[in-house]
Write a protein that holds these residues in place. Structure first.
Motif, PDB file in Angstrom:
ATOM      1  N   ASP A 194       0.848  -1.260  -0.156  1.00 45.79           N
ATOM      2  CA  ASP A 194       0.024  -0.070  -0.082  1.00 45.79           C
ATOM      3  C   ASP A 194       0.842   1.245  -0.157  1.00 45.79           C
ATOM      4  OD1 ASP A 194      -1.944  -1.898   0.228  1.00 45.79           O
ATOM      5  OD2 ASP A 194      -1.761  -1.728   2.475  1.00 45.79           O
ATOM      6  N   GLY A 195       2.190   1.174  -0.047  1.00 43.95           N
ATOM      7  CA  GLY A 195       3.254   2.283   0.064  1.00 43.95           C
ATOM      8  C   GLY A 195       3.592   2.911   1.137  1.00 43.95           C
ATOM      9  N   LEU A 196       3.165   2.328   2.313  1.00 44.61           N
ATOM     10  CA  LEU A 196       3.264   2.425   3.734  1.00 44.61           C
ATOM     11  C   LEU A 196       4.826   1.874   3.873  1.00 44.61           C
ATOM     12  CD1 LEU A 196       0.187   1.471   5.500  1.00 44.61           C
ATOM     13  CD2 LEU A 196       0.982   3.730   4.332  1.00 44.61           C
ATOM     14  N   VAL A 197       5.485   2.869   4.969  1.00 43.40           N
ATOM     15  CA  VAL A 197       6.923   2.325   5.232  1.00 43.40           C
ATOM     16  C   VAL A 197       6.934   2.027   6.551  1.00 43.40           C
ATOM     17  CG1 VAL A 197       7.807   3.781   3.298  1.00 43.40           C
ATOM     18  CG2 VAL A 197       7.613   4.767   5.586  1.00 43.40           C
ATOM     19  N   ILE A 198       8.003   1.417   6.706  1.00 45.51           N
ATOM     20  CA  ILE A 198       7.968   0.817   8.192  1.00 45.51           C
ATOM     21  C   ILE A 198       8.772   2.141   9.167  1.00 45.51           C
ATOM     22  CG2 ILE A 198      10.541   0.227   8.146  1.00 45.51           C
ATOM     23  CD1 ILE A 198       9.666  -2.488   9.111  1.00 45.51           C
ATOM     24  N   SER A 199       8.294   1.888  10.478  1.00 39.94           N
ATOM     25  CA  SER A 199       8.664   2.859  11.261  1.00 39.94           C
ATOM     26  C   SER A 199       8.958   2.234  12.567  1.00 39.94           C
ATOM     27  CB  SER A 199       7.910   4.173  11.416  1.00 39.94           C
ATOM     28  OG  SER A 199       6.986   3.896  12.057  1.00 39.94           O
ATOM     29  N   CYS A 200       9.818   2.547  13.600  1.00 41.09           N
ATOM     30  CA  CYS A 200       9.979   1.856  14.812  1.00 41.09           C
ATOM     31  C   CYS A 200       9.811   2.952  15.866  1.00 41.09           C
ATOM     32  CB  CYS A 200      11.401   1.458  14.822  1.00 41.09           C
ATOM     33  SG  CYS A 200      11.369   0.017  13.383  1.00 41.09           S
ATOM     34  N   GLY A 201       8.899   2.708  16.691  1.00 39.40           N
ATOM     35  CA  GLY A 201       8.667   3.488  18.033  1.00 39.40           C
ATOM     36  C   GLY A 201       9.569   3.385  18.758  1.00 39.40           C
ATOM     37  N   PRO A 202       9.619   4.148  20.121  1.00 38.33           N
ATOM     38  CA  PRO A 202      10.455   4.161  20.921  1.00 38.33           C
ATOM     39  C   PRO A 202      10.550   2.781  21.454  1.00 38.33           C
ATOM     40  CG  PRO A 202       8.450   5.484  21.618  1.00 38.33           C
ATOM     41  CD  PRO A 202       8.202   4.938  20.321  1.00 38.33           C
ATOM     42  N   ASP A 203       9.704   2.087  21.521  1.00 38.94           N
ATOM     43  CA  ASP A 203       9.795   0.612  22.015  1.00 38.94           C
ATOM     44  C   ASP A 203      10.464  -0.495  21.163  1.00 38.94           C
ATOM     45  OD1 ASP A 203       7.674   0.784  20.290  1.00 38.94           O
ATOM     46  OD2 ASP A 203       6.160  -0.676  21.266  1.00 38.94           O
ATOM     47  N   SER A 204      10.721   0.420  19.952  1.00 39.97           N
ATOM     48  CA  SER A 204      11.447  -0.536  18.866  1.00 39.97           C
ATOM     49  C   SER A 204      10.537  -1.439  18.221  1.00 39.97           C
ATOM     50  CB  SER A 204      12.675  -0.869  19.203  1.00 39.97           C
ATOM     51  OG  SER A 204      12.494  -2.168  19.868  1.00 39.97           O
ATOM     52  N   CYS A 205       9.237  -1.279  18.546  1.00 42.86           N
ATOM     53  CA  CYS A 205       8.428  -2.310  17.458  1.00 42.86           C
ATOM     54  C   CYS A 205       7.952  -1.419  16.395  1.00 42.86           C
ATOM     55  CB  CYS A 205       7.094  -2.658  18.571  1.00 42.86           C
ATOM     56  SG  CYS A 205       7.452  -3.781  19.585  1.00 42.86           S
ATOM     57  N   SER A 206       7.831  -2.245  15.316  1.00 43.47           N
ATOM     58  CA  SER A 206       7.647  -1.393  14.022  1.00 43.47           C
ATOM     59  C   SER A 206       6.059  -1.779  13.718  1.00 43.47           C
ATOM     60  CB  SER A 206       8.362  -2.442  13.066  1.00 43.47           C
ATOM     61  OG  SER A 206       7.801  -3.664  12.710  1.00 43.47           O
ATOM     62  N   GLU A 207       6.024  -0.544  12.848  1.00 42.63           N
ATOM     63  CA  GLU A 207       4.320  -0.360  12.380  1.00 42.63           C
ATOM     64  C   GLU A 207       4.557   0.335  11.148  1.00 42.63           C
ATOM     65  OE1 GLU A 207       2.143   1.873  15.055  1.00 42.63           O
ATOM     66  OE2 GLU A 207       3.987   2.874  15.835  1.00 42.63           O
ATOM     67  N   TRP A 208       3.465   0.083  10.229  1.00 45.15           N
ATOM     68  CA  TRP A 208       3.438   0.684   8.891  1.00 45.15           C
ATOM     69  C   TRP A 208       2.804   2.094   8.955  1.00 45.15           C
ATOM     70  CZ3 TRP A 208       6.309  -2.016   5.591  1.00 45.15           C
ATOM     71  CH2 TRP A 208       6.606  -3.263   5.701  1.00 45.15           C
ATOM     72  N   LYS A 209       3.641   2.839   8.215  1.00 42.20           N
ATOM     73  CA  LYS A 209       3.008   4.488   8.296  1.00 42.20           C
ATOM     74  C   LYS A 209       3.380   4.996   6.959  1.00 42.20           C
ATOM     75  CE  LYS A 209       3.545   5.648  13.089  1.00 42.20           C
ATOM     76  NZ  LYS A 209       4.269   6.489  14.202  1.00 42.20           N
ATOM     77  N   PRO A 210       2.675   5.919   6.569  1.00 40.50           N
ATOM     78  CA  PRO A 210       3.091   6.528   5.037  1.00 40.50           C
ATOM     79  C   PRO A 210       4.284   7.265   5.568  1.00 40.50           C
ATOM     80  CG  PRO A 210       1.226   7.608   6.525  1.00 40.50           C
ATOM     81  CD  PRO A 210       1.439   6.456   7.262  1.00 40.50           C
ATOM     82  N   GLY A 211       5.014   7.248   4.314  1.00 42.16           N
ATOM     83  CA  GLY A 211       6.506   7.942   4.449  1.00 42.16           C
ATOM     84  C   GLY A 211       7.361   7.570   3.084  1.00 42.16           C
TER      85      GLY A 211
END
Lengths: 995, 242
Positions: free
Chosen positions: A848-865
Motif C-alpha cells: 500500500d506504499g506504507l513504510v516501516i517505522s519503529c517507535g520508542p519501544d522499537s516495535c515496528s508499524e506501517w506508516k505513510p512515508g
C-alpha cells in the motif's frame, strides 16, 4: 586485363593414384560488386540485381554457415547478404546439387536481397592456397579477405559483418580490420526468477566481437522481445540500438505483483536485445498446477483449453486441452510443451502424468525431482543381473586370480575408515605406518568400483545417466545398486574388499613426499570409526573405546595394544594432514562458508550437510588426505593422457563480482583484497568482528557467491593454465575418492588403471573416452551435479516451509528470530537468519506504499512515508518526521511466516518486527547450532507427515472400537456405507487420472 | 562432387574467363636455328612447337611429287609427358595421324603451294596436351618464319556450347566435360574457312552462334599473331642492322 595464375590440383584417380593437374585461373580487376555504393559503376558493369541501399550493414556468411544454415539465410527478412563465390563452391562440392540449386535460385530471385560476389576471380581478393593449409582454413581466409576488400571497395561506407562458426577465425580476424566484424552470437536464455514477466538475460557463449563493451549479459526486456523462447534455450539475439537499452531493476518485488518498477529508477542501462531465433530448444517435462475452480469459471465454462501454471516461475503458462481439468485440480501434474504458434501468447502442451497432491510431501518431492530432470526409477532386472551375488547362502569371496594380481595389504597394513555415524557407503579408508627405513607410508584406499562395473555394461550406462547419487533433505537416490554401494564396494570393517590404493612414502621429519605408488589392492579395514570417536581418540580421551564395536570382544591386554596402535595412526595422520594443509594454505587455499562451497571444495561434506557436524579436526584430516589423493591422481592421469584426462577446474572469479563483497566489508571497516586467492583468504580471515561472528560467515558466503562453480572438464579441450583449482589452490585436481556416488570418479579410476597399464607397457584394456566424448560426458556430469545441488536446496527449502507452515506466526515463539541485514535494495533489505540458515528479503515498504517505522519501544508499524537508500544504509522516514535507519550487518528481529502458493512452492516471508536484535528468552536455544536445527527440522516434518497418516488409520480404529462399544450389528451401517462411497469416489478420482 | 559447372549464373567459366574470352596467348618465332622456320606458342596451358622445312625436293619416293604444286607433309606428335597420364607412343597412333591429316588439309588450303611445284614442305608439330588450334597457330607462325608464301594467316580456335552460350577457346576441363566441340581454322582477312571440324552432335540452330564465336576468337587470335610477327620482324631487322 586478365591475369593468369596457375592452380595445382592433386586428384585421385579411380585406381587410387594421385594425379597432378595444373589448371589455369584467370583474375580480373573488375568483378561486379552489385552494391549501390560502388564508386565506379561503369567499371564494375553491374547487371542483374543490386543490394538494397537502406541496410545498415552487409552480412557475409562463412562457407560453413552457408552450408549448414542456408534455410535461415533464405528468410526474406535477412537483407544485404553477400555470398562469396568460395562459399558457394563449398556448397556445390560438399552439399550436392539440391542444396546448390537452392542457393542458385536464391541468388536469381529478385525478391531476395542477396548477391554473389565472385571473389576468386577478383585479382585483389584471390588468395592462393598455401602449402599445407587445410581447405577449410583457406576458404575462411579467402572469405575474410574478400570481405575486407569489399569493405574498402565501398569506400568504408558500409560496415560488414562476417558470420562464422569458427572460433579460431573469430580470434584471428576478429580485430584485424576496422569496420569488418567477425561474429558469432549464441547464448543461453536465463529468465530472472523474480521478475519472470519482464526480464531475462542472455549469457553469451564464447562470443567475441569488436564491440568490446559487450562483456556483460544481454537483457531481454519483456515477453515480446523474448520471442517464444523458454528458459534454458540457446538463442540468437539482436542487440537493440543504444538509446533503447534499459537497466535492470534493483528493487525487491514479489512474483505475483505487476510491473511496478515503473516509478523506480532502474540501474544503469545495460546491453538490451531481442531474441531473433532459437538454436536449440530446451523443452523438458514441466510440473504444472491446474487453475482452481474459481479461475476455471472465469476462463469460461466449457473451455476445453486450459491455461496451467508451471511450478517454475520462469516458464510461461502452458495451454493444454483436457476434459479432466476439474478432477486434476488438486494435483501436481507433469505436462510437456508441444508447440508454440507465432500468433499465440502461450505455448501448447499436453498432459503426461500425475505426481501427487499439492502440499503432500511425496508429491512435492516428486515435483522437485521432475523439475530437475532427475529420474529415479528402480534398477532394472538386466542391470541387477550383472551384479555379483552376496547372500548368506553364497557369500562373495575374493577370487584367487584377483588375489594374485593385486597387492595384498590385509596383513601388512592397519587400514581404517572414518565416516559419519551410520554411514553405509564407505568409499575411502586410510592407513599409515612406519617403513623399515624410518620413513612413513601414508595410504589412501578407495573402493574399487570399476572392478564390478564394466565399461558400457547396463549398470555402467545407468550410472552414467544418473552421474551422481542424489541427496535430498530426508532421503537419497543411489547411483549404484545397494549391493555395490552398501555392501561389496563399501569398505566395511573386518571384511576383505578390493581397493584402488595410493601410497606415498613420506620423509619421517619433513613429511616431504619421496615416492608414490598407485595400484589395485586387497584390504581389510580394521576399524570403521565415526568422526566423533576418532576425535576423542585424537584428544586422548580413551573412554570412547566402548563405543567402537571392534574392541568389544577383545581381552584387556590386546585391546590396549591395538588401541595404542590406532591412536598413534590417527595422531600421525592428523600431523601429516596439518603439514599438507599448511602448504596448500601458503598457496592461498580458501576456507569458505556456505553449503555450495562445501560441495565444491571437499569430498566429504556434501552428503553430511544435514547431519549434525561439529567442525572437528578429524574432518579436516580426512578431507586433506582425500584432496591429496585426488591431486596426485590428477597429476598421474594428466601425465599419461594429456588430451583425454578428466580433471576438475575452478576458474578464478571475475573481479567485478567481488564489488558487493568489498562494499559490504567496507561498511564494517574491513578491507578485502580480492586480487588472488591468497590475499582473499588472508583478508577473509582478518575480517572478523569479535562481537559478531556472523559477519565473517556472511562475508565468506558472499565471497562464495561471487565465485563460479568448479567444473569437470577434459584436458584436451583446455589450455594447461586453465586447469587450476582456485579454491583449493592446486594446479591440477580431480575427483577420485568417491566412486560409489560419483560417476566422474569411476571415469578417473578407469583412467588411472589405464595409466598404470601404460606404465607397465601393457595393453590398455577397453577404450578410453576420446577428448570429444569426454567433453560431452563432462558436460552431462556437470549438468547433473547442478541438478543434484538444486534439488537438494529445493528440498531443504521445502522442509523449512513445511516446518513453519503449521505454526501460527503471531503466537509461536519459534517463528520470531534474529536476522542480519546483508544487502540493501531500494525498497527493502535482504536478511540472513543464522538460526535456521535462511536467507530472504524483507520489505520496508509494503504494497500500500506504507513504510516501516519503529517507535520508542522499537516495535515496528506501517506508516505513510518514504524510503531513502544510501551506499550501505537505508532510511525510512514517515510523514510525521520519525525515521529509522538500517545499516548493513544490523541485527533485527524478524517474524517468519509462510506465503502459501498453490501453483509454486511455498516461500518463506520475513517481516521485520523490531529494529533491535532479538533477545531469546530461552538461552539454551542460542547454543544450538543451525545445522543441528535443520536436521531436527527434517525429522519433525517427516514425523508430522507420518502422524497424519497415523491419524487416518486411527480413525478406522475408532470406528471399529465404536462397533464394539455400542454392540452395533456386524452389518454395515448406512453411515459407514455412505462414508465408503465417498471414499470410493475419491479413489475413483485418483485412479482415473492416469487414463 | 556435383558435376562441374562450366558456366556459372554470373557468366564465369571454371577458370574465371567470360564466354568469349581467350586464354592467355604467348608466342615466339624462330626458336630453332637449323630449321627453315619455327615457332612456339602457348595458349593457356597448351604449348605447341612447330617446325617447317622447305620447300625442298621431294624426299623418298619421287612418285609422290605433284606436278603442279608443292606437297605439304604434316606430322603431329604429342610429348609423352604432356597429358595427365604418361603416353607410351608419342606419334603414329590414330589420333596423331588424324591430326596430321587435318593440319595438312588446313595448310594446303593456306600455303600458295602452286608456287613450288614438285617440292615438299614438312611441318612438324609437337604439342603438350595439344589441341588442334594451338598446333595450327604454331604452324602458321613457323611457316611464316620459313618465309613460305601464304594466302593469309591461318588462325584456329575451338569453341564449345554450354547452357545456351557459346564458349570460345575451350580449356582442357571444358573439353573433357564432353560437350560439343568445334574446331575452326580461318583465313581472317578473307573470312574463308580452311577447316571446320566437329565430332559431336549440336543442334543446327546453335551452329551459327558457335561458329560465330569460334570465328570471333580466331580473329582475336589473328590480332595477337599479327602482333607477334611484327614484333619478330622488328627484332630481326634490328639484328640485321637495318
Amino acid at each position: 586485363m586478365l591475369q593468369k595464375r596457375e592452380k595445382v590440383l592433386l586428384l585421385r584417380t579411380f585406381q587410387g593414384r594421385t594425379l597432378r593437374i595444373v589448371r589455369e585461373h584467370y583474375l580480373r580487376p573488375c568483378v561486379p560488386c552489385h552494391s549501390p555504393l560502388c564508386p565506379q559503376p561503369a567499371a564494375c558493369s553491374h547487371d542483374g540485381k543490386l543490394l538494397s541501399s537502406d541496410v545498415t550493414h552487409y552480412v557475409i556468411p562463412d562457407w560453413k554457415v552457408v552450408q549448414d544454415y542456408l534455410e535461415i539465410l533464405e528468410f526474406p527478412e535477412l537483407k544485404g547478404i553477400i555470398f562469396m563465390q568460395t562459399a558457394c563452391q563449398a556448397v556445390q562440392h560438399q552439399r550436392g546439387r539440391r542444396q546448390y540449386n537452392k542457393l542458385r535460385n536464391l541468388l536469381k530471385d529478385a525478391r531476395h536481397d542477396c548477391i554473389l560476389f565472385a571473389n576468386e576471380f577478383q585479382q585483389c581478393c584471390y588468395l592462393p592456397r598455401e602449402r599445407g593449409e587445410s581447405m577449410e582454413k583457406w576458404q575462411t581466409r579467402s572469405i575474410y579477405n574478400a570481405a575486407v576488400w569489399y569493405y574498402h571497395h565501398c569506400q568504408d561506407r558500409m560496415p560488414i559483418v562476417m558470420v562464422t562458426e569458427d572460433e579460431e577465425a573469430i580470434q584471428q580476424y576478429g580485430s584485424e580490420t576496422e569496420g569488418v566484424f567477425v561474429i558469432t552470437f549464441k547464448g543461453i536464455l536465463n529468465v530472472n526468477k523474480h521478475r519472470a514477466q519482464i526480464e531475462a538475460f542472455v549469457r553469451l557463449q564464447g562470443a567475441s566481437s569488436k564491440d568490446s563493451d559487450l562483456v556483460s549479459d544481454i537483457l531481454i526486456h519483456g515477453m515480446k522481445a523474448r520471442n517464444r523462447s523458454i528458459h534454458g534455450d540457446v538463442v540468437v539475439v539482436e542487440l537493440l540500438p543504444k538509446n533503447e537499452w534499459k537497466g535492470r531493476t534493483v528493487a525487491l518485488c514479489e512474483n505475483d505483483c505487476d510491473d511496478k518498477a515503473s516509478g523506480e529508477s532502474p540501474s544503469e542501462p545495460m546491453p538490451t536485445g531481442r531474441v531473433v531465433g532459437i538454436l536449440q530448444k530446451n523443452w523438458r517435462d514441466y510440473v504444472v498446477t491446474f487453475p482452481s475452480k474459481e479461475e476455471v469459471q472465469s476462463q469460461g465454462k466449457n473451455a476445453q483449453k486450459i491455461l496451467v501454471t508451471p511450478w517454475d516461475y520462469r516458464i510461461p503458462k502452458i495451454r493444454i486441452s483436457t476434459q479432466q481439468a476439474e478432477t486434476l485440480q488438486d494435483f501436481r501434474v507433469v505436462v510437456r510443451i508441444d508447440s508454440w504458434e507465432s500468433t499465440s501468447v502461450y505455448p501448447n502442451g499436453h498432459f503426461v502424468r500425475v505426481l501427487g497432491r499439492i502440499g503432500d510431501l511425496e508429491g512435492e518431492i516428486a515435483t522437485i525431482l521432475v523439475e530437475n530432470s532427475i529420474s529415479v526409477i528402480p534398477f532394472s532386472e538386466a542391470q541387477m543381473c550383472e551384479m555379483p551375488v552376496n547372500t548368506p547362502e553364497s557369500p562373495w569371496k575374493v577370487s584367487p586370480e584377483e588375489e594374485q594380481k593385486r597387492k595384498d595389504l590385509r596383513k601388512s597394513h592397519l587400514v581404517f575408515s572414518i565416516d559419519p555415524k551410520g554411514c553405509e557407503d564407505v568409499d575411502d579408508t586410510l592407513s599409515v605406518r612406519t617403513l623399515n627405513n624410518g620413513n612413513l607410508e601414508l595410504g589412501v584406499h578407495i573402493a574399487d568400483v570399476t572392478h564390478f562395473v564394466a565399461p558400457n555394461s547396463y549398470i555402467d550406462i545407468e550410472a552414467r545417466t544418473r552421474a551422481t547419487t542424489y541427496y535430498l533433505a530426508d532421503r537419497r537416490y543411489d547411483m549404484l545398486p545397494s549391493v555395490l554401494s552398501a555392501d561389496l564396494c563399501s569398505l566395511l570393517g573386518g571384511v576383505d574388499r578390493y581397493a584402488v590404493s595410493i601410497m606415498w612414502e613420506l620423509d619421517k621429519a619433513s613429511y616431504e613426499i619421496k615416492k608414490v605408488w598407485y595400484g589395485r589392492t586387497i584390504i581389510r579395514s580394521a576399524y570403521k570409526l565415526f568422526y566423533e570417536a576418532a576425535q576423542e581418540l585424537l584428544d586422548g580421551n580413551l573412554s570412547v573405546v566402548d563405543d567402537i564395536p571392534e574392541f568389544k570382544d577383545l581381552d584387556e591386554k590386546s585391546r590396549q595394544a591395538k588401541l595404542e596402535e590406532l591412536v598413534w595412526a590417527i595422531g600421525k595422520l592428523t600431523d601429516i594432514a596439518r603439514h599438507v594443509r599448511a602448504k596448500r594454505d601458503g598457496c592461498g587455499a580458501l576456507e569458505l562458508e556456505g553449503v555450495e562451497v562445501c560441495v565444491q571444495l571437499d569430498d566429504k561434506k556434501n552428503i553430511h550437510d544435514l547431519i549434525p557436524k561439529q567442525p572437528l579436526e578429524v574432518h579436516e584430516t580426512v578431507a586433506e588426505c582425500m584432496i591429496l589423493a585426488n591431486h596426485w591422481v590428477a597429476k598421474k592421469i594428466w601425465e599419461s593422457f594429456p588430451h583425454q584426462a578428466l580433471l576438475r577446474q575452478h576458474p578464478p572469479p571475475h573481479q567485478e563480482f567481488f564489488s558487493e563483497l568489498r562494499e559490504c566489508a567496507k561498511a564494517k571497516g574491513f578491507f578485502i583484497d580480492t586480487r588472488s586467492n591468497k590475499t582473499l583468504a588472508d583478508s577473509l580471515d582478518n575480517a572478523n568482528d569479535p562481537h559478531d561472528p556472523i559477519v565473517n560467515r556472511l562475508l565468506r558466503s558472499m565471497a562464495t557467491q561471487a565465485m563460479s562453480n568448479a567444473l569437470y572438464f577434459s584436458t584436451g579441450s583446455c589450455a594447461e593454465e586453465e586447469f587450476h583449482h582456485y579454491g583449493l589452490a592446486l594446479d591440477k585436481y580431480t575427483h577420485f575418492t568417491s566412486p560409489i556416488r560419483r560417476y566422474s570418479d569411476i571415469v578417473v579410476h578407469r583412467l588411472l588403471m589405464a595409466a598404470i597399464s601404460k606404465d607397465k607397457k601393457m595393453e590398455i584394456k577397453g577404450n578410453l573416452f576420446s577428448n570429444k566424448d569426454l567433453e560431452e560426458l563432462c558436460r552431462h556430469i556437470n549438468n547433473r551435479n547442478q541438478a543434484a545441488q538444486h534439488s537438494q536446496k529445493q528440498s531443504t527449502e521445502l522442509f523449512q516451509c513445511m516446518y513453519f507452515k503449521d505454526k501460527d506466526p503471531a503466537t509461536e515463539e519459534r517463528c520470531i528470530s534474529d536476522g542480519v541485514i546483508y544487502s540493501i535494495r531500494t525498497n527493502g533489505v535482504l536478511l540472513f537468519i543464522p538460526r535456521f540458515g535462511i536467507k530472504g528479503a524483507a520489505y520496508l515498504k509494503n504494497k500500500d506504499g506504507l513504510v516501516i517505522s519503529c517507535g520508542p519501544d522499537s516495535c515496528s508499524e506501517w506508516k505513510p512515508g518514504s524510503l531513502q537508500r544510501f551506499q550501505n544504509k537505508i532510511t525510512s522516514t514517515t510523514t510525521d518526521g520519525e525515521s529509522v535507519t538500517f545499516h548493513l550487518f544490523d541485527h533485527v528481529t524478524v517474524r517468519i511466516s509462510i506465503q502459501a502458493s498453490r501453483c509454486h512452492s511455498d516461500t518463506i516471508r520475513l517481516e521485520i518486527i523490531s529494529n533491535k536484535p532479538y533477545k531469546i528468552p530461552n538461552t539454551e536455544l542460542i547454543h544450538q547450532s543451525s545445522p543441528l536445527l535443520k536436521s531436527e527440522l527434517v525429522k519433525e516434518v517427516t514425523k508430522s507427515v507420518e502422524e497424519a497418516q497415523l491419524a487416518q488409520e486411527v480413525k478406522v480404529n475408532i470406528i471399529q472400537e465404536e462397533y464394539q462399544e455400542y454392540r452395533q450389528t456386524k452389518g454395515r451401517s448406512l453411515y459407514t456405507l455412505l462414508e465408503e462411497i465417498r471414499d470410493l469416489a475419491l479413489l475413483d478420482v485418483s485412479n482415473n487420472y492416469g487414463i | 562432387m556435383a558435376g562441374l559447372e562450366l558456366l556459372s549464373d554470373q557468366g564465369y567459366r571454371v577458370d574465371g574467363r567470360r564466354a568469349g574470352e581467350l586464354r592467355k596467348i604467348q608466342a615466339r618465332m624462330g626458336v630453332f636455328a637449323q630449321a627453315d622456320g619455327s615457332a612456339y606458342i602457348e595458349q593457356g596451358n597448351t604449348k605447341a612447337l612447330a617446325v617447317v622445312y622447305g620447300p625442298h625436293e621431294i624426299r623418298g619416293s619421287r612418285a609422290r611429287a605433284l606436278p603442279d604444286r608443292a606437297l605439304v607433309n604434316c606430322q603431329y606428335s604429342s610429348a609423352t609427358f604432356s597429358t595427365g597420364e604418361r603416353k607410351r607412343r608419342p606419334h603414329g597412333d590414330r589420333k596423331s595421324c588424324e591430326m596430321g591429316l587435318q593440319l595438312r588439309q588446313t595448310f594446303e588450303a593456306a600455303i600458295l603451294t602452286q608456287l613450288h611445284p614438285r617440292s615438299q614442305i614438312d611441318i612438324y608439330v609437337q604439342a603438350d596436351g595439344g589441341t588442334y588450334a594451338a598446333c595450327v597457330n604454331a604452324a602458321t607462325l613457323a611457316v611464316l618464319d620459313a618465309g613460305i608464301p601464304m594466302r593469309d594467316f591461318v588462325c584456329a580456335c575451338s569453341a564449345g556450347f554450354v547452357d545456351g552460350t557459346a564458349l570460345a577457346d575451350l580449356s582442357h576441363v571444358e573439353e573433357a566435360a564432353g560437350g560439343p566441340q568445334l574446331a575452326l581454322a580461318l583465313l581472317p582477312a578473307s573470312g574463308q574457312i580452311a577447316l571446320l571440324e566437329m565430332d559431336a552432335r549440336l543442334h543446327e540452330d546453335h551452329l551459327e552462334r558457335v561458329l560465330e564465336a569460334a570465328a570471333q576468337a580466331a580473329r582475336d587470335v589473328h590480332t595477337l599473331l599479327d602482333r607477334v610477327v611484327r614484333q619478330h620482324v622488328r627484332e630481326a631487322s634490328i639484328l640485321l642492322g637495318d
